[in-house]
Design a protein around this motif. Structure first.
Motif, PDB file in Angstrom:
ATOM      1  N   VAL A 258     -24.133   4.886   7.100  1.00  0.00           N
ATOM      2  CA  VAL A 258     -25.507   4.358   7.038  1.00  0.00           C
ATOM      3  C   VAL A 258     -25.911   3.767   8.392  1.00  0.00           C
ATOM      4  O   VAL A 258     -27.095   3.817   8.771  1.00  0.00           O
TER       5      VAL A 258
ATOM      6  N   ASP B  21     -35.829   5.877   7.985  1.00  0.00           N
ATOM      7  CA  ASP B  21     -34.772   4.861   7.914  1.00  0.00           C
ATOM      8  C   ASP B  21     -34.675   4.064   9.209  1.00  0.00           C
ATOM      9  O   ASP B  21     -34.415   2.854   9.187  1.00  0.00           O
TER      10      ASP B  21
ATOM     11  N   ALA C 129     -29.946   3.295   2.816  1.00  0.00           N
ATOM     12  CA  ALA C 129     -29.286   3.205   4.111  1.00  0.00           C
ATOM     13  C   ALA C 129     -29.645   1.924   4.860  1.00  0.00           C
ATOM     14  O   ALA C 129     -28.765   1.165   5.291  1.00  0.00           O
ATOM     15  N   ALA C 130     -30.917   1.671   5.062  1.00  0.00           N
ATOM     16  CA  ALA C 130     -31.337   0.486   5.814  1.00  0.00           C
ATOM     17  C   ALA C 130     -30.936  -0.820   5.113  1.00  0.00           C
ATOM     18  O   ALA C 130     -30.447  -1.742   5.775  1.00  0.00           O
TER      19      ALA C 130
ATOM     20  N   THR D 280     -29.254   4.920  10.464  1.00  0.00           N
ATOM     21  CA  THR D 280     -30.316   3.968  10.790  1.00  0.00           C
ATOM     22  C   THR D 280     -30.324   3.568  12.240  1.00  0.00           C
ATOM     23  O   THR D 280     -31.153   2.744  12.643  1.00  0.00           O
TER      24      THR D 280
ATOM     25  N   ASP E 266     -34.717   4.409   0.147  1.00  0.00           N
ATOM     26  CA  ASP E 266     -33.367   4.864   0.463  1.00  0.00           C
ATOM     27  C   ASP E 266     -32.498   3.631   0.678  1.00  0.00           C
ATOM     28  O   ASP E 266     -32.987   2.587   1.118  1.00  0.00           O
TER      29      ASP E 266
END
Length: 275
Positions: A271, A68, A94-95, A275, A92
């Motif tokens: 998140v 991430d 998150a990014a 990240t 994913d």
């Protein structure tokens, strides 16, 4: 055949994807920066790697199987080199939710993530029963989202998602923001934390003199039957004693405002930390 660039092909996640893409209709160009990862691909899967520019030249799909923390940097380094209509597949949410994907309106961003094999399943094959992560032998469900792009690109993204996470049962379409609610919110902030507390509770029982094997057997067995009732896998009700323990147990264990972990700002903060 559809040309695919798999970035991070020899890493922990990328290796799984590389293996599952063998024999598919996708022609995969593998990119791996680490010497160990390249050796693993070459020795185990007989896959030769190529450099980044060769991989992305004319690729219809670019899969970012990188951590991430590296997704934004890697995507930004190649965003101006890919053709219009390229589909970026991110594993994913998150990014993407944290805003680390570079802006370009003529490409697509497709996000997909495995649910992992469910606790309640019908697996009988020994390999499938021991495949806790999924993507090897055990069946699992997946979630996917189209962050930007056409419906045709969602269909193509879902097709490749079903290959890289195979064998797949249900494929759920959600939004990118909803994937972030599911992870890290539901799966990590809540589930992983509470399971860690349960393990700590088991260790506390052991410290009180109960043999570890007995405490573990007792806990895991009760997790099975209690979860079956709570998640409606089987009809049933708890005893009055169990209901009373829950009534007094939740306030003793949980803050009154624990559900704030699902508030948009809390998810965004999470998140960003990832990240």
């Amino acid at each position: 055949m559809t040309e695919v660039a798999l970035i991070g092909a020899g890493g922990k996640m990328g290796y799984r994807l590389s293996k599952n893409l063998i024999g598919s209709r996708f022609n995969v160009r593998h990119v791996e920066v680490s010497e160990a990862g390249r050796a693993r691909l070459e020795n185990d899967l007989k896959i030769a790697t190529v450099d980044m520019d060769r991989a992305i030249d004319g690729a219809s799909i670019v899969i970012l199987a990188v951590p991430d923390t590296a997704i934004g940097r890697v995507a930004s380094s190649i965003i101006d080199k890919v053709g219009s209509g390229t589909i970026f597949v991110i594993l994913d949410a998150a990014a993407p939710v944290a805003g680390h994907l570079p802006k370009r309106d003529d490409i697509s961003y497709f996000v997909t993530h495995p649910c992992h094999p469910p606790i309640f399943n019908d697996e009988t094959d020994p390999a499938a029963r021991r495949d806790f992560f999924g993507g090897i032998a055990a069946k699992q469900h997946i979630v996917s989202a189209l962050m930007q792009g056409s419906e045709a690109h969602y269909a193509l993204g879902e097709e490749i998602a079903k290959v890289i996470w195979a064998p797949v049962m249900r494929s759920h379409r959600v939004t990118v923001e909803q994937i972030a609610i599911l992870e890290p919110g539901l799966s990590e902030t809540v589930c992983a934390s509470l399971l860690t507390v349960m393990r700590q509770a088991m260790d506390e029982c052991v410290s009180l003199g109960i043999p570890k094997e007995a405490a573990r057997d007792f806990l895991l067995g009760h997790m099975n039957v209690l979860a079956a009732v709570i998640f409606e896998e089987t009809p049933g009700v708890f005893s009055d004693a169990c209901n009373k323990a829950i009534e007094f147990g939740i306030p003793a264990l949980m803050r009154d405002d624990w559900k704030r972990v699902f508030e948009p700002q809390e998810i965004l903060d999470s998140v960003h930390r990832i990240t």
